[in-house]
Design a protein around this motif. Structure first.
Motif, PDB file in Angstrom:
ATOM      1  N   SER A 201      38.775  40.749  60.490  1.00 46.84           N
ATOM      2  CA  SER A 201      40.055  41.250  59.981  1.00 46.84           C
ATOM      3  C   SER A 201      41.084  41.453  61.086  1.00 46.84           C
ATOM      4  O   SER A 201      42.284  41.366  60.844  1.00 46.84           O
ATOM      5  N   SER A 202      40.621  41.724  62.297  1.00 44.26           N
ATOM      6  CA  SER A 202      41.532  41.997  63.407  1.00 44.26           C
ATOM      7  C   SER A 202      42.079  40.738  64.064  1.00 44.26           C
ATOM      8  O   SER A 202      42.944  40.822  64.939  1.00 44.26           O
ATOM      9  N   LEU A 203      41.613  39.573  63.665  1.00 45.23           N
ATOM     10  CA  LEU A 203      42.056  38.330  64.296  1.00 45.23           C
ATOM     11  C   LEU A 203      43.516  38.034  63.986  1.00 45.23           C
ATOM     12  O   LEU A 203      44.039  38.388  62.938  1.00 45.23           O
ATOM     13  N   GLY A 204      44.151  37.321  64.918  1.00 45.53           N
ATOM     14  CA  GLY A 204      45.519  36.888  64.714  1.00 45.53           C
ATOM     15  C   GLY A 204      45.606  35.716  63.757  1.00 45.53           C
ATOM     16  O   GLY A 204      44.593  35.191  63.265  1.00 45.53           O
ATOM     17  N   ALA A 205      46.828  35.253  63.502  1.00 42.72           N
ATOM     18  CA  ALA A 205      47.072  34.240  62.473  1.00 42.72           C
ATOM     19  C   ALA A 205      46.323  32.941  62.736  1.00 42.72           C
ATOM     20  O   ALA A 205      45.594  32.440  61.871  1.00 42.72           O
ATOM     21  N   ALA A 206      46.514  32.348  63.911  1.00 45.63           N
ATOM     22  CA  ALA A 206      45.921  31.038  64.184  1.00 45.63           C
ATOM     23  C   ALA A 206      44.403  31.078  64.276  1.00 45.63           C
ATOM     24  O   ALA A 206      43.728  30.235  63.667  1.00 45.63           O
ATOM     25  N   PRO A 207      43.801  32.007  65.031  1.00 45.98           N
ATOM     26  CA  PRO A 207      42.336  32.007  65.073  1.00 45.98           C
ATOM     27  C   PRO A 207      41.687  32.335  63.737  1.00 45.98           C
ATOM     28  O   PRO A 207      40.616  31.808  63.417  1.00 45.98           O
ATOM     29  N   LYS A 208      42.305  33.171  62.934  1.00 48.18           N
ATOM     30  CA  LYS A 208      41.726  33.482  61.632  1.00 48.18           C
ATOM     31  C   LYS A 208      41.768  32.258  60.721  1.00 48.18           C
ATOM     32  O   LYS A 208      40.800  31.969  59.998  1.00 48.18           O
ATOM     33  N   TRP A 209      42.878  31.538  60.751  1.00 50.34           N
ATOM     34  CA  TRP A 209      42.993  30.310  59.953  1.00 50.34           C
ATOM     35  C   TRP A 209      41.964  29.281  60.387  1.00 50.34           C
ATOM     36  O   TRP A 209      41.255  28.697  59.563  1.00 50.34           O
ATOM     37  N   ARG A 210      41.859  29.081  61.721  1.00 47.38           N
ATOM     38  CA  ARG A 210      40.920  28.072  62.232  1.00 47.38           C
ATOM     39  C   ARG A 210      39.473  28.483  61.952  1.00 47.38           C
ATOM     40  O   ARG A 210      38.609  27.629  61.670  1.00 47.38           O
ATOM     41  N   LEU A 211      39.184  29.778  61.991  1.00 44.40           N
ATOM     42  CA  LEU A 211      37.856  30.264  61.645  1.00 44.40           C
ATOM     43  C   LEU A 211      37.496  29.880  60.216  1.00 44.40           C
ATOM     44  O   LEU A 211      36.356  29.467  59.943  1.00 44.40           O
ATOM     45  N   GLY A 212      38.458  29.985  59.311  1.00 37.79           N
ATOM     46  CA  GLY A 212      38.194  29.607  57.925  1.00 37.79           C
ATOM     47  C   GLY A 212      37.770  28.158  57.794  1.00 37.79           C
ATOM     48  O   GLY A 212      36.868  27.828  57.001  1.00 37.79           O
ATOM     49  N   LEU A 213      38.372  27.274  58.578  1.00 35.68           N
ATOM     50  CA  LEU A 213      37.980  25.865  58.554  1.00 35.68           C
ATOM     51  C   LEU A 213      36.555  25.690  59.056  1.00 35.68           C
ATOM     52  O   LEU A 213      35.779  24.884  58.518  1.00 35.68           O
ATOM     53  N   SER A 214      36.207  26.444  60.080  1.00 34.39           N
ATOM     54  CA  SER A 214      34.862  26.351  60.634  1.00 34.39           C
ATOM     55  C   SER A 214      33.818  26.881  59.655  1.00 34.39           C
ATOM     56  O   SER A 214      32.733  26.302  59.506  1.00 34.39           O
ATOM     57  N   VAL A 215      34.143  27.981  58.985  1.00 33.65           N
ATOM     58  CA  VAL A 215      33.222  28.532  57.989  1.00 33.65           C
ATOM     59  C   VAL A 215      32.986  27.515  56.870  1.00 33.65           C
ATOM     60  O   VAL A 215      31.842  27.311  56.423  1.00 33.65           O
ATOM     61  N   ALA A 216      34.041  26.864  56.423  1.00 36.97           N
ATOM     62  CA  ALA A 216      33.907  25.860  55.364  1.00 36.97           C
ATOM     63  C   ALA A 216      33.020  24.700  55.808  1.00 36.97           C
ATOM     64  O   ALA A 216      32.158  24.227  55.050  1.00 36.97           O
ATOM     65  N   ALA A 217      33.217  24.236  57.032  1.00 32.08           N
ATOM     66  CA  ALA A 217      32.407  23.133  57.550  1.00 32.08           C
ATOM     67  C   ALA A 217      30.945  23.544  57.686  1.00 32.08           C
ATOM     68  O   ALA A 217      30.023  22.760  57.390  1.00 32.08           O
ATOM     69  N   HIS A 218      30.720  24.784  58.118  1.00 35.76           N
ATOM     70  CA  HIS A 218      29.344  25.260  58.289  1.00 35.76           C
ATOM     71  C   HIS A 218      28.659  25.432  56.931  1.00 35.76           C
ATOM     72  O   HIS A 218      27.463  25.123  56.785  1.00 35.76           O
ATOM     73  N   ALA A 219      29.399  25.901  55.955  1.00 31.50           N
ATOM     74  CA  ALA A 219      28.832  26.028  54.612  1.00 31.50           C
ATOM     75  C   ALA A 219      28.391  24.664  54.089  1.00 31.50           C
ATOM     76  O   ALA A 219      27.320  24.536  53.466  1.00 31.50           O
ATOM     77  N   LYS A 220      29.188  23.650  54.355  1.00 24.85           N
ATOM     78  CA  LYS A 220      28.843  22.296  53.912  1.00 24.85           C
ATOM     79  C   LYS A 220      27.578  21.800  54.630  1.00 24.85           C
ATOM     80  O   LYS A 220      26.691  21.201  54.007  1.00 24.85           O
ATOM     81  N   ALA A 221      27.491  22.064  55.938  1.00 19.79           N
ATOM     82  CA  ALA A 221      26.321  21.626  56.698  1.00 19.79           C
ATOM     83  C   ALA A 221      25.055  22.310  56.192  1.00 19.79           C
ATOM     84  O   ALA A 221      23.987  21.682  56.087  1.00 19.79           O
ATOM     85  N   LEU A 222      25.156  23.584  55.854  1.00 15.54           N
ATOM     86  CA  LEU A 222      24.004  24.295  55.319  1.00 15.54           C
ATOM     87  C   LEU A 222      23.603  23.760  53.942  1.00 15.54           C
ATOM     88  O   LEU A 222      22.410  23.626  53.626  1.00 15.54           O
ATOM     89  N   SER A 223      24.607  23.432  53.141  1.00 17.93           N
ATOM     90  CA  SER A 223      24.306  22.918  51.803  1.00 17.93           C
ATOM     91  C   SER A 223      23.569  21.591  51.882  1.00 17.93           C
ATOM     92  O   SER A 223      22.720  21.286  51.026  1.00 17.93           O
ATOM     93  N   GLU A 224      23.861  20.811  52.917  1.00 25.54           N
ATOM     94  CA  GLU A 224      23.164  19.535  53.090  1.00 25.54           C
ATOM     95  C   GLU A 224      21.708  19.737  53.478  1.00 25.54           C
ATOM     96  O   GLU A 224      20.904  18.810  53.378  1.00 25.54           O
ATOM     97  N   LYS A 225      21.377  20.940  53.933  1.00 22.25           N
ATOM     98  CA  LYS A 225      19.982  21.292  54.237  1.00 22.25           C
ATOM     99  C   LYS A 225      19.323  21.994  53.053  1.00 22.25           C
ATOM    100  O   LYS A 225      18.184  22.470  53.161  1.00 22.25           O
ATOM    101  N   GLY A 226      20.048  22.100  51.944  1.00 14.10           N
ATOM    102  CA  GLY A 226      19.508  22.767  50.773  1.00 14.10           C
ATOM    103  C   GLY A 226      19.696  24.263  50.778  1.00 14.10           C
ATOM    104  O   GLY A 226      19.144  24.966  49.919  1.00 14.10           O
TER     105      GLY A 226
END
Length: 470
Positions: free
Chosen positions: A42-67
């Motif tokens: 919650s304390s992150l600034g605008a750009a790092p928080k936005w970029r973190l969201g992209l990383s979380v989405a990519a990681h969720a996809k990678a985990l889903s590919e592992k079941g």
């Protein structure tokens, strides 16, 4: 020993070379991957928080590919994890260690409370090459200067990066999860997200590809090319390291192999990887570096702490110094900034404008997609003179002579500054699409005159330092 393990992901959004994940998967117990929108996020600034969201989405996809699935929860970390333990019957909560003071405070609270409740709360290595408490001087203290730190670790054995688990055991049923879109992690980016979003490289696979390309094509000339901001002379991996999409161990071994193959820039690259470790070494041992002068004798220095017109012009890339302005504009368009340019803009703000390094540090916290709590703090204090540096005050970078030396053909300036060009580049024009409309900037405007005379500004800074007897 059959209860689930909650694996709490943070700045370690990868499957390979992840000690906690490797051990959890090998245990045979069900693994519940979790990411929390907690007090640190919650304390992150605008750009790092936005970029973190992209990383979380990519990681969720990678985990889903592992079941598997990535469970998302929002709230204080302890409360979210306690709820998940109750809902799933988990007997363990594991995570990768962090070393900045905010994360340590959060993690200490979590570990203490969960252990008291009988939960196996455990942290693992993986965020740095060398745990901060394992690198000591001959007298048993921590290192205050980089070069001795480098000499102390350069010949250490570092275990090879571990592959991603072939299988991640999963529970019979999954707990409820938030929807990532509902978090609106990119809200503060506004229209800048579309501009920066076209240039990001997200996820573990992309990060490994970026490293491979750099080792094959760029590392040989890295020691020279990295100083020229118009060249593609760096690895560009800071974006991926920030979110743990690739591990420092992977970089270390890739660099070591390149050095053994005789690629001349490899050792310089390894030194930069260790420079990041040094930043975390200092943050762990002297957490004040993140928010206060590392050298206490600077506490009385009369830096400007106000949002002056000069500071506003610096933030908007309108100082009248092409190197400074090009660098700031590069940040708004790409979310990152060339390392030499970071030194130039920081020196200009803290020395030519005599403004407090905390102003710049906070601005970078909001604007950089590769913002890192340790590297950003140490970098700003190094540039300002209040941090870990053997020559703290009389290094004042001249942005004009630096531009002549490192951008002799003017490519960097033209790439990012539109004013005065008959046919501005697309990158230069993108700056006006990325910044807030409220700034009222347009490419047709005249380029501004310099805020200060560089020679006079340097002398004013030196006189101020001399008066304080540094």
């Amino acid at each position: 020993m059959t209860s689930p393990i909650i694996l709490w992901f943070r700045r370690d959004l990868r499957l390979s070379d992840h000690p906690a994940l490797t051990e959890a998967a090998a245990s045979g117990r069900p693994v519940i991957p979790v990411f929390l929108h907690d007090e640190v996020v919650s304390s992150l600034g605008a750009a790092p928080k936005w970029r973190l969201g992209l990383s979380v989405a990519a990681h969720a996809k990678a985990l889903s590919e592992k079941g598997a699935r990535l469970i998302l929860r929002r709230g204080r970390a302890l409360e979210c994890l306690a709820d998940l333990v109750a809902e799933t019957g988990a007997g363990a909560v594991w995570w990768t260690r962090a070393y900045d003071p905010d994360s340590i405070a959060r993690d200490t609270e979590v570990k203490t409370a969960l252990k008291q409740a009988g939960v196996d709360a455990r942290s693992f290595p993986g965020h740095v090459l060398f745990e901060p408490w394992t690198v000591e001087t001959g007298t048993g203290g921590y290192y205050r200067v980089y070069t001795p730190f480098w000499k102390a670790v350069r010949d250490r054995d570092v275990a090879e990066a571990r592959p991603a688990p072939g299988r991640i055991p999963v529970p019979e049923g999954w707990p409820a999860s938030d929807d990532l879109d509902d978090w609106h992690l990119g809200a503060a980016m506004r229209r800048g997200a579309d501009v920066v979003g076209a240039l990001v490289t997200v996820g573990e696979d992309a990060a490994r590809g970026r490293l491979g390309a750099f080792i094959a094509e760029g590392i040989d000339n890295y020691d020279e090319a990295r100083d020229f901001p118009a060249r593609d002379g760096t690895s560009n991996l800071s974006e991926n390291l920030t979110y743990g999409e690739i591990s420092p161990v992977a970089l270390w071994h890739a660099g070591r192999r390149a050095m053994q193959e005789g690629k001349r820039g490899a050792e310089t690259f390894l030194k930069e990887v260790v420079w990041r470790d040094f930043a975390y070494h200092l943050v762990y041992h002297t957490p004040r570096i993140t928010h206060a002068n590392w050298r206490p004798e600077w506490d009385a220095f009369p830096w400007n702490t106000e949002a002056t017109k000069a500071v506003t012009r610096w933030k908007r890339g309108r100082t009248g110094e092409p190197f400074v302005d090009a660098a700031m504009r590069e940040m708004y368009v790409t979310g990152t900034m060339h390392n030499r340019a970071r030194m130039i803009v920081a020196s200009y703000l803290t020395k030519h404008l005599l403004s407090h390094w905390r102003i710049g540090q906070r601005w970078f916290e909001d604007c950089l997609i590769d913002w890192d709590p340790a590297s950003n703090a140490m970098g700003w204090q190094w540039a300002a003179g209040s941090g870990p540096d053997a020559t703290p005050y009389f290094r004042v970078f001249n942005p004009a002579t630096q531009l002549e030396k490192f951008d002799p053909d003017g490519h960097y300036r033209r790439r990012w500054i539109a004013e005065g060009q008959a046919a501005p580049s697309a990158t230069a024009l993108s700056f006006f699409d990325a910044v807030p409309r409220s700034w009222g900037l347009a490419a047709a405007e005249a380029y501004p005159a310099p805020i200060v005379n560089l020679k006079e500004g340097r002398q004013t800074a030196l006189d101020a330092y001399k008066a304080r007897d540094f």
